[in-house]
Design a protein around this motif. Structure first.
Motif, PDB file in Angstrom:
ATOM      1  N   ASN A 105      61.432  36.301  43.125  1.00  0.00           N
ATOM      2  CA  ASN A 105      60.092  36.405  42.933  1.00  0.00           C
ATOM      3  C   ASN A 105      59.780  36.314  41.546  1.00  0.00           C
ATOM      4  O   ASN A 105      59.985  37.251  41.056  1.00  0.00           O
ATOM      5  CB  ASN A 105      59.305  37.572  43.700  1.00  0.00           C
ATOM      6  CG  ASN A 105      57.960  37.548  43.761  1.00  0.00           C
ATOM      7  OD1 ASN A 105      57.385  36.589  43.389  1.00  0.00           O
ATOM      8  ND2 ASN A 105      57.438  38.706  44.062  1.00  0.00           N
ATOM      9  N   ILE A 106      59.073  35.202  41.113  1.00  0.00           N
ATOM     10  CA  ILE A 106      58.585  35.251  39.596  1.00  0.00           C
ATOM     11  C   ILE A 106      57.102  35.257  39.400  1.00  0.00           C
ATOM     12  O   ILE A 106      56.528  34.434  40.141  1.00  0.00           O
ATOM     13  CB  ILE A 106      59.152  34.013  39.020  1.00  0.00           C
ATOM     14  CG1 ILE A 106      60.616  33.855  39.335  1.00  0.00           C
ATOM     15  CG2 ILE A 106      58.753  33.651  37.357  1.00  0.00           C
ATOM     16  CD1 ILE A 106      61.245  32.472  38.863  1.00  0.00           C
ATOM     17  N   ARG A 107      56.688  36.354  38.825  1.00  0.00           N
ATOM     18  CA  ARG A 107      55.148  36.546  38.637  1.00  0.00           C
ATOM     19  C   ARG A 107      54.683  35.474  37.577  1.00  0.00           C
ATOM     20  O   ARG A 107      55.238  35.136  36.873  1.00  0.00           O
ATOM     21  CB  ARG A 107      55.035  37.928  38.126  1.00  0.00           C
ATOM     22  CG  ARG A 107      53.284  38.064  37.982  1.00  0.00           C
ATOM     23  CD  ARG A 107      53.169  39.613  37.445  1.00  0.00           C
ATOM     24  NE  ARG A 107      53.554  39.552  36.018  1.00  0.00           N
ATOM     25  CZ  ARG A 107      52.509  39.439  35.128  1.00  0.00           C
ATOM     26  NH1 ARG A 107      51.357  39.097  35.458  1.00  0.00           N
ATOM     27  NH2 ARG A 107      52.749  39.838  33.790  1.00  0.00           N
ATOM     28  N   GLY A 108      53.567  34.924  37.979  1.00  0.00           N
ATOM     29  CA  GLY A 108      52.878  34.055  37.174  1.00  0.00           C
ATOM     30  C   GLY A 108      52.245  34.629  36.208  1.00  0.00           C
ATOM     31  O   GLY A 108      51.778  35.878  36.363  1.00  0.00           O
ATOM     32  N   PRO A 109      51.448  33.895  35.161  1.00  0.00           N
ATOM     33  CA  PRO A 109      50.791  34.679  34.208  1.00  0.00           C
ATOM     34  C   PRO A 109      49.297  34.711  34.497  1.00  0.00           C
ATOM     35  O   PRO A 109      48.835  34.067  35.491  1.00  0.00           O
ATOM     36  CB  PRO A 109      50.663  33.332  32.912  1.00  0.00           C
ATOM     37  CG  PRO A 109      51.004  32.276  33.632  1.00  0.00           C
ATOM     38  CD  PRO A 109      51.889  32.578  34.725  1.00  0.00           C
ATOM     39  N   ARG A 110      48.789  35.886  34.148  1.00  0.00           N
ATOM     40  CA  ARG A 110      47.237  36.178  34.447  1.00  0.00           C
ATOM     41  C   ARG A 110      46.483  35.450  33.674  1.00  0.00           C
ATOM     42  O   ARG A 110      46.726  34.823  32.489  1.00  0.00           O
ATOM     43  CB  ARG A 110      47.068  37.632  34.167  1.00  0.00           C
ATOM     44  CG  ARG A 110      48.114  38.732  34.813  1.00  0.00           C
ATOM     45  CD  ARG A 110      47.627  38.526  36.485  1.00  0.00           C
ATOM     46  NE  ARG A 110      48.442  39.639  37.050  1.00  0.00           N
ATOM     47  CZ  ARG A 110      49.463  39.578  37.734  1.00  0.00           C
ATOM     48  NH1 ARG A 110      50.238  38.528  37.895  1.00  0.00           N
ATOM     49  NH2 ARG A 110      50.174  40.600  38.207  1.00  0.00           N
ATOM     50  N   PRO A 111      45.233  35.079  34.006  1.00  0.00           N
ATOM     51  CA  PRO A 111      44.207  34.261  33.280  1.00  0.00           C
ATOM     52  C   PRO A 111      44.302  34.947  31.903  1.00  0.00           C
ATOM     53  O   PRO A 111      43.742  34.116  30.761  1.00  0.00           O
ATOM     54  CB  PRO A 111      42.925  34.498  34.111  1.00  0.00           C
ATOM     55  CG  PRO A 111      43.404  34.856  35.313  1.00  0.00           C
ATOM     56  CD  PRO A 111      44.479  35.671  35.327  1.00  0.00           C
ATOM     57  N   TRP A 112      44.111  35.945  31.597  1.00  0.00           N
ATOM     58  CA  TRP A 112      44.122  36.631  30.023  1.00  0.00           C
ATOM     59  C   TRP A 112      45.297  36.430  29.337  1.00  0.00           C
ATOM     60  O   TRP A 112      45.254  36.701  28.019  1.00  0.00           O
ATOM     61  CB  TRP A 112      43.456  37.787  30.302  1.00  0.00           C
ATOM     62  CG  TRP A 112      44.190  38.958  30.728  1.00  0.00           C
ATOM     63  CD1 TRP A 112      45.041  39.785  30.494  1.00  0.00           C
ATOM     64  CD2 TRP A 112      44.165  39.475  32.224  1.00  0.00           C
ATOM     65  NE1 TRP A 112      45.808  40.404  31.254  1.00  0.00           N
ATOM     66  CE2 TRP A 112      45.216  40.103  32.486  1.00  0.00           C
ATOM     67  CE3 TRP A 112      43.318  38.809  33.383  1.00  0.00           C
ATOM     68  CZ2 TRP A 112      45.427  40.793  33.866  1.00  0.00           C
ATOM     69  CZ3 TRP A 112      43.511  39.508  34.645  1.00  0.00           C
ATOM     70  CH2 TRP A 112      44.608  40.258  34.634  1.00  0.00           C
ATOM     71  N   GLU A 113      46.320  36.364  29.989  1.00  0.00           N
ATOM     72  CA  GLU A 113      47.642  36.235  29.284  1.00  0.00           C
ATOM     73  C   GLU A 113      47.927  34.513  28.671  1.00  0.00           C
ATOM     74  O   GLU A 113      47.508  33.783  29.301  1.00  0.00           O
ATOM     75  CB  GLU A 113      49.022  36.544  29.906  1.00  0.00           C
ATOM     76  CG  GLU A 113      48.724  37.948  30.606  1.00  0.00           C
ATOM     77  CD  GLU A 113      49.890  38.380  31.433  1.00  0.00           C
ATOM     78  OE1 GLU A 113      50.340  39.710  31.597  1.00  0.00           O
ATOM     79  OE2 GLU A 113      50.655  37.322  32.181  1.00  0.00           O
ATOM     80  N   ASP A 114      48.397  34.609  27.717  1.00  0.00           N
ATOM     81  CA  ASP A 114      49.029  33.371  27.008  1.00  0.00           C
ATOM     82  C   ASP A 114      50.409  32.803  27.971  1.00  0.00           C
ATOM     83  O   ASP A 114      51.255  33.337  28.070  1.00  0.00           O
ATOM     84  CB  ASP A 114      49.341  33.336  25.700  1.00  0.00           C
ATOM     85  CG  ASP A 114      49.885  32.036  25.017  1.00  0.00           C
ATOM     86  OD1 ASP A 114      49.423  31.028  25.635  1.00  0.00           O
ATOM     87  OD2 ASP A 114      50.604  31.964  24.100  1.00  0.00           O
ATOM     88  N   SER A 115      50.111  31.660  28.532  1.00  0.00           N
ATOM     89  CA  SER A 115      51.128  31.257  29.628  1.00  0.00           C
ATOM     90  C   SER A 115      52.384  30.859  28.765  1.00  0.00           C
ATOM     91  O   SER A 115      53.225  30.878  29.613  1.00  0.00           O
ATOM     92  CB  SER A 115      50.685  29.917  30.426  1.00  0.00           C
ATOM     93  OG  SER A 115      50.553  29.022  29.620  1.00  0.00           O
ATOM     94  N   LYS A 116      52.468  30.233  27.749  1.00  0.00           N
ATOM     95  CA  LYS A 116      53.692  29.843  27.202  1.00  0.00           C
ATOM     96  C   LYS A 116      54.444  30.942  26.666  1.00  0.00           C
ATOM     97  O   LYS A 116      55.667  31.148  26.827  1.00  0.00           O
ATOM     98  CB  LYS A 116      53.441  29.202  25.882  1.00  0.00           C
ATOM     99  CG  LYS A 116      52.837  27.722  25.922  1.00  0.00           C
ATOM    100  CD  LYS A 116      53.901  26.657  26.356  1.00  0.00           C
ATOM    101  CE  LYS A 116      53.683  25.421  26.501  1.00  0.00           C
ATOM    102  NZ  LYS A 116      54.544  24.350  27.010  1.00  0.00           N
ATOM    103  N   SER A 117      53.805  32.216  25.981  1.00  0.00           N
ATOM    104  CA  SER A 117      54.738  33.239  25.599  1.00  0.00           C
ATOM    105  C   SER A 117      55.190  34.020  26.879  1.00  0.00           C
ATOM    106  O   SER A 117      56.193  34.668  26.719  1.00  0.00           O
ATOM    107  CB  SER A 117      53.821  34.025  24.858  1.00  0.00           C
ATOM    108  OG  SER A 117      52.584  34.348  25.268  1.00  0.00           O
ATOM    109  N   PHE A 118      54.328  34.002  27.888  1.00  0.00           N
ATOM    110  CA  PHE A 118      54.744  34.741  29.060  1.00  0.00           C
ATOM    111  C   PHE A 118      55.820  34.081  29.573  1.00  0.00           C
ATOM    112  O   PHE A 118      56.832  34.781  30.311  1.00  0.00           O
ATOM    113  CB  PHE A 118      53.455  34.865  30.044  1.00  0.00           C
ATOM    114  CG  PHE A 118      54.050  35.607  31.327  1.00  0.00           C
ATOM    115  CD1 PHE A 118      53.864  37.134  30.994  1.00  0.00           C
ATOM    116  CD2 PHE A 118      54.180  35.082  32.618  1.00  0.00           C
ATOM    117  CE1 PHE A 118      54.144  37.769  32.303  1.00  0.00           C
ATOM    118  CE2 PHE A 118      54.482  35.961  33.477  1.00  0.00           C
ATOM    119  CZ  PHE A 118      54.406  37.158  33.406  1.00  0.00           C
ATOM    120  N   GLN A 119      55.859  32.709  29.921  1.00  0.00           N
ATOM    121  CA  GLN A 119      56.958  32.099  30.289  1.00  0.00           C
ATOM    122  C   GLN A 119      58.306  32.427  29.520  1.00  0.00           C
ATOM    123  O   GLN A 119      59.429  32.477  30.248  1.00  0.00           O
ATOM    124  CB  GLN A 119      56.839  30.695  30.538  1.00  0.00           C
ATOM    125  CG  GLN A 119      55.728  30.315  31.751  1.00  0.00           C
ATOM    126  CD  GLN A 119      55.444  28.657  31.483  1.00  0.00           C
ATOM    127  OE1 GLN A 119      56.117  27.973  30.856  1.00  0.00           O
ATOM    128  NE2 GLN A 119      54.555  28.466  32.422  1.00  0.00           N
TER     129      GLN A 119
END
Length: 131
Positions: A105-119
């Motif tokens: 189970n991999i959590r996706g980024p939240r709308p307020w989070e930066d998706s690149k840095s989170f990945q």
């Protein structure tokens, strides 16, 4: 003579109204009969209006004879149906044979989070944990 006839007609008219007065007080006749007339008359009226609607749809659904001929020419054949069925069955077999027990189970980024840095952070966490 004429006056007597008019007077007799007026009396008979009044007698007739007096006979109808109890009927006017009857709730069944006062409310029920108009309601039944409305229901039955509405049914006939709706039948006529819906018939107009279906007749109009028939007129609009007629297509050009040349186009109709092309459609008949490009009908789906039995072989193409079997081919589609075969593709469907093979894809279902692939799904049945796959193992869904070892997923993560991999959590996706939240709308307020930066998706690149989170990945990137998620990748580091996955690589740092021993399996």
């Amino acid at each position: 003579m004429r006056g007597l006839m008019q007077e007799a007609a007026a009396r008979s008219w009044r007698r007739g109204l007096e006979r109808l007065r109890p009927l006017a007080k009857n709730k069944t006749l006062r409310y029920g009969v108009p309601m039944m007339l409305l229901i039955i008359g509405g049914s006939f009226g709706l039948r006529e209006f819906t018939q107009i609607r279906y007749d109009a749809q028939k007129l609009h659904s007629k297509i050009d004879p040349a186009l109709e001929e092309r459609i008949k020419k490009n009908k789906i054949s039995l072989e193409s149906e079997y081919e589609i069925l075969y593709i469907f069955e093979t894809s279902c077999a692939k799904l049945k044979s796959s193992d869904f027990g070892d997923w993560k189970n991999i959590r996706g980024p939240r709308p307020w989070e930066d998706s690149k840095s989170f990945q990137e952070q998620q990748q580091q966490v996955l690589h740092s944990k021993p399996s």
